[in-house]
Design a protein around this motif. Structure first.
Motif, PDB file in Angstrom:
ATOM      1  N   ASP A  83       0.801  -1.231   0.000  1.00 56.61           N
ATOM      2  CA  ASP A  83       0.000   0.000   0.000  1.00 56.61           C
ATOM      3  C   ASP A  83       0.827   1.272   0.000  1.00 56.61           C
ATOM      4  OD1 ASP A  83       1.021  -0.106   2.520  1.00 56.61           O
ATOM      5  OD2 ASP A  83      -0.887  -0.260   3.557  1.00 56.61           O
ATOM      6  N   GLY A  84       2.098   1.183  -0.400  1.00 61.74           N
ATOM      7  CA  GLY A  84       2.935   2.378  -0.385  1.00 61.74           C
ATOM      8  C   GLY A  84       2.943   3.154  -1.678  1.00 61.74           C
ATOM      9  N   ALA A  85       2.295   2.639  -2.719  1.00 64.14           N
ATOM     10  CA  ALA A  85       2.344   3.293  -4.024  1.00 64.14           C
ATOM     11  C   ALA A  85       1.459   4.527  -4.076  1.00 64.14           C
ATOM     12  CB  ALA A  85       1.926   2.312  -5.117  1.00 64.14           C
ATOM     13  N   ARG A  86       1.907   5.525  -4.837  1.00 63.29           N
ATOM     14  CA  ARG A  86       1.133   6.752  -5.027  1.00 63.29           C
ATOM     15  C   ARG A  86       1.089   7.102  -6.509  1.00 63.29           C
ATOM     16  NH1 ARG A  86       4.527   8.039  -0.882  1.00 63.29           N
ATOM     17  NH2 ARG A  86       5.777   9.412  -2.234  1.00 63.29           N
ATOM     18  N   ALA A  87       0.070   7.821  -6.896  1.00 64.47           N
ATOM     19  CA  ALA A  87      -0.067   8.231  -8.291  1.00 64.47           C
ATOM     20  C   ALA A  87       1.152   9.021  -8.729  1.00 64.47           C
ATOM     21  CB  ALA A  87      -1.334   9.071  -8.466  1.00 64.47           C
ATOM     22  N   GLY A  88       1.624   8.734  -9.946  1.00 68.75           N
ATOM     23  CA  GLY A  88       2.759   9.469 -10.488  1.00 68.75           C
ATOM     24  C   GLY A  88       4.095   8.783 -10.287  1.00 68.75           C
ATOM     25  N   GLN A  89       4.142   7.748  -9.440  1.00 71.36           N
ATOM     26  CA  GLN A  89       5.395   7.032  -9.227  1.00 71.36           C
ATOM     27  C   GLN A  89       5.653   6.051 -10.366  1.00 71.36           C
ATOM     28  OE1 GLN A  89       4.746   5.407  -5.252  1.00 71.36           O
ATOM     29  NE2 GLN A  89       6.183   6.887  -4.437  1.00 71.36           N
ATOM     30  N   LYS A  90       6.907   5.707 -10.564  1.00 67.79           N
ATOM     31  CA  LYS A  90       7.290   4.763 -11.603  1.00 67.79           C
ATOM     32  C   LYS A  90       7.203   3.330 -11.083  1.00 67.79           C
ATOM     33  CE  LYS A  90      10.383   7.937 -14.021  1.00 67.79           C
ATOM     34  NZ  LYS A  90      11.768   8.176 -14.485  1.00 67.79           N
ATOM     35  N   ILE A  91       6.921   2.412 -12.000  1.00 69.14           N
ATOM     36  CA  ILE A  91       6.845   0.993 -11.676  1.00 69.14           C
ATOM     37  C   ILE A  91       8.018   0.289 -12.341  1.00 69.14           C
ATOM     38  CG2 ILE A  91       5.512  -1.133 -11.941  1.00 69.14           C
ATOM     39  CD1 ILE A  91       2.994   0.609 -12.005  1.00 69.14           C
ATOM     40  N   LEU A  92       8.736  -0.510 -11.576  1.00 68.70           N
ATOM     41  CA  LEU A  92       9.881  -1.257 -12.080  1.00 68.70           C
ATOM     42  C   LEU A  92       9.616  -2.749 -11.949  1.00 68.70           C
ATOM     43  CD1 LEU A  92      12.883  -1.354 -13.027  1.00 68.70           C
ATOM     44  CD2 LEU A  92      13.499  -1.395 -10.600  1.00 68.70           C
ATOM     45  N   VAL A  93       9.838  -3.480 -13.024  1.00 68.84           N
ATOM     46  CA  VAL A  93       9.668  -4.933 -13.024  1.00 68.84           C
ATOM     47  C   VAL A  93      11.041  -5.588 -12.972  1.00 68.84           C
ATOM     48  CG1 VAL A  93       8.829  -6.921 -14.311  1.00 68.84           C
ATOM     49  CG2 VAL A  93       7.507  -4.805 -14.305  1.00 68.84           C
ATOM     50  N   LEU A  94      11.226  -6.517 -12.047  1.00 67.92           N
ATOM     51  CA  LEU A  94      12.479  -7.266 -11.946  1.00 67.92           C
ATOM     52  C   LEU A  94      12.271  -8.662 -12.529  1.00 67.92           C
ATOM     53  CD1 LEU A  94      13.532  -6.303  -8.300  1.00 67.92           C
ATOM     54  CD2 LEU A  94      14.436  -5.382 -10.429  1.00 67.92           C
ATOM     55  N   GLY A  95      13.199  -9.079 -13.380  1.00 68.75           N
ATOM     56  CA  GLY A  95      13.095 -10.410 -13.968  1.00 68.75           C
ATOM     57  C   GLY A  95      12.499 -10.366 -15.358  1.00 68.75           C
ATOM     58  N   ASP A  96      12.459 -11.517 -15.995  1.00 67.99           N
ATOM     59  CA  ASP A  96      11.942 -11.629 -17.362  1.00 67.99           C
ATOM     60  C   ASP A  96      10.437 -11.819 -17.325  1.00 67.99           C
ATOM     61  OD1 ASP A  96      14.522 -11.468 -18.487  1.00 67.99           O
ATOM     62  OD2 ASP A  96      14.868 -13.586 -18.030  1.00 67.99           O
ATOM     63  N   MET A  97       9.714 -10.725 -17.258  1.00 67.57           N
ATOM     64  CA  MET A  97       8.267 -10.777 -17.149  1.00 67.57           C
ATOM     65  C   MET A  97       7.652 -11.449 -18.371  1.00 67.57           C
ATOM     66  SD  MET A  97       5.980 -10.066 -15.013  1.00 67.57           S
ATOM     67  CE  MET A  97       5.478  -8.644 -14.088  1.00 67.57           C
ATOM     68  N   GLY A  98       6.770 -12.425 -18.131  1.00 69.06           N
ATOM     69  CA  GLY A  98       6.071 -13.082 -19.220  1.00 69.06           C
ATOM     70  C   GLY A  98       6.650 -14.408 -19.645  1.00 69.06           C
ATOM     71  N   VAL A  99       7.912 -14.682 -19.299  1.00 68.33           N
ATOM     72  CA  VAL A  99       8.525 -15.943 -19.736  1.00 68.33           C
ATOM     73  C   VAL A  99       7.824 -17.138 -19.105  1.00 68.33           C
ATOM     74  CG1 VAL A  99      10.628 -17.328 -19.687  1.00 68.33           C
ATOM     75  CG2 VAL A  99      10.769 -14.905 -20.193  1.00 68.33           C
ATOM     76  N   PHE A 100       7.487 -17.047 -17.811  1.00 70.10           N
ATOM     77  CA  PHE A 100       6.852 -18.182 -17.137  1.00 70.10           C
ATOM     78  C   PHE A 100       5.532 -18.546 -17.805  1.00 70.10           C
ATOM     79  CE2 PHE A 100       3.769 -19.767 -14.028  1.00 70.10           C
ATOM     80  CZ  PHE A 100       4.410 -20.914 -13.613  1.00 70.10           C
ATOM     81  N   TRP A 101       4.648 -17.541 -18.002  1.00 66.16           N
ATOM     82  CA  TRP A 101       3.333 -17.857 -18.571  1.00 66.16           C
ATOM     83  C   TRP A 101       3.425 -18.196 -20.046  1.00 66.16           C
ATOM     84  CZ3 TRP A 101      -0.473 -19.627 -16.035  1.00 66.16           C
ATOM     85  CH2 TRP A 101      -0.610 -19.301 -14.681  1.00 66.16           C
ATOM     86  N   ALA A 102       4.404 -17.640 -20.746  1.00 67.44           N
ATOM     87  CA  ALA A 102       4.628 -18.063 -22.128  1.00 67.44           C
ATOM     88  C   ALA A 102       4.991 -19.544 -22.158  1.00 67.44           C
ATOM     89  CB  ALA A 102       5.735 -17.226 -22.759  1.00 67.44           C
ATOM     90  N   ALA A 103       5.826 -19.964 -21.212  1.00 66.43           N
ATOM     91  CA  ALA A 103       6.216 -21.374 -21.136  1.00 66.43           C
ATOM     92  C   ALA A 103       5.028 -22.256 -20.763  1.00 66.43           C
ATOM     93  CB  ALA A 103       7.344 -21.537 -20.116  1.00 66.43           C
ATOM     94  N   VAL A 104       4.177 -21.770 -19.830  1.00 65.42           N
ATOM     95  CA  VAL A 104       2.982 -22.527 -19.445  1.00 65.42           C
ATOM     96  C   VAL A 104       2.069 -22.726 -20.651  1.00 65.42           C
ATOM     97  CG1 VAL A 104       0.859 -22.443 -18.093  1.00 65.42           C
ATOM     98  CG2 VAL A 104       3.020 -21.824 -17.022  1.00 65.42           C
ATOM     99  N   LEU A 105       1.801 -21.650 -21.382  1.00 65.67           N
ATOM    100  CA  LEU A 105       0.904 -21.737 -22.538  1.00 65.67           C
ATOM    101  C   LEU A 105       1.488 -22.641 -23.624  1.00 65.67           C
ATOM    102  CD1 LEU A 105      -0.221 -18.001 -22.750  1.00 65.67           C
ATOM    103  CD2 LEU A 105      -1.585 -19.954 -22.021  1.00 65.67           C
TER     104      LEU A 105
END
Length: 261
Positions: free
Chosen positions: A194-216
């Motif tokens: 609950d620490g996020a506020r409007a206007g802040q940046k979002i950072l993704v760590l890791g290879d997002m999407g590889v797991f579900w691509a592999a599942v599909l």
């Protein structure tokens, strides 16, 4: 009848755009004549609303003064002394994903049982202290199957510096596990949802999407692109909790909140 009105629509199926006139009525049933309310099922509520309901119920229970974070985040947190916070979480091995992959490999289930709770610790920026595994096993399964399960769990235990300190074993219809992890973090650096506020940046760590691509790819029996073949296998059999990254983000104050995915 509390209100009524007339409307016109031209929308229709199969090219029917003729003008259609409708008469609308808004009705109110007196309270003493209302039929018994329909039961609200969990399936129709969604996870977020269910959690909100549980949070309201728990507020009426006993809440110790040392509780910092309770239901609703990736993990719960309570202070043990000034400056130190113990983070704890519990979760099922993600059976739906395992079932989708038709994976009966006990080793993979052991790894996943550790991963699912360690990932929650990572989202709080916590360092693992120990893990409890509550295991169910079919009495007709072999000792070798149970050994393979623990081998998968122990490899994860060593790789992520989280000792398995106990748990429970009981008879069940199939091999299943609920893991409970404990971790530690500086009270000034704990990451919350609950620490996020409007206007802040979002950072993704890791290879997002590889797991579900592999599942599909797996459930649809599609060959992965050659350049991703190794990454797909690794993503399915040994997904990684971002413990190291979470600890660095928390200790250096690089983010104000986090969530695992």
């Amino acid at each position: 009848i509390t209100e009524s009105w007339t409307g016109e629509v031209k929308a229709g199926t199969c090219g029917d755009h003729r003008v259609k006139r409708w008469r609308h009525y808004l009705l109110r049933i007196p309270e003493n004549e209302c039929p018994e309310r329909a039961v609200t099922t969990l399936a129709g509520m969604g996870e977020r609303r269910i959690i909100t309901e549980i949070q309201q119920w728990l507020k009426n229970g006993h809440r110790g003064t040392n509780i910092l974070i309770d239901a609703g985040d990736d993990a719960a947190a309570f202070s043990v002394d000034e400056g130190n916070v113990v983070v704890t979480t519990t979760d099922h091995c993600p059976t739906p994903v395992i079932s989708m992959l038709s994976s009966d490999d006990p080793w993979v289930r052991g790894w996943y049982s550790m991963l699912i709770s360690l990932s929650d610790l990572a989202a709080m920026g916590a360092r693992p202290l120990g893990m409890l595994l509550a295991v169910e096993a079919n009495p007709e399964s072999t000792l070798d199957d149970l050994k393979k399960f623990y081998q998968g769990a122990l490899v994860a235990s060593r790789e992520f510096s989280c000792p398995i300190i106990g748990g429970n074993l009981r008879e069940g219809e199939r091999l299943h596990c609920v893991s409970t992890a404990f971790g530690q973090v500086d009270s000034r650096r704990i990451l919350r949802r609950d620490g996020a506020r409007a206007g802040q940046k979002i950072l993704v760590l890791g290879d997002m999407g590889v797991f579900w691509a592999a599942v599909l790819a797996e459930i649809n029996r599609l060959p992965p692109p050659p350049r991703y073949a190794e990454a797909f296998i690794s993503a399915l059999r040994r997904p990684i909790p971002r413990l190291a990254e979470g600890a660095v983000v928390a200790s250096l104050g690089l983010a104000e909140c986090a969530i695992d995915n």
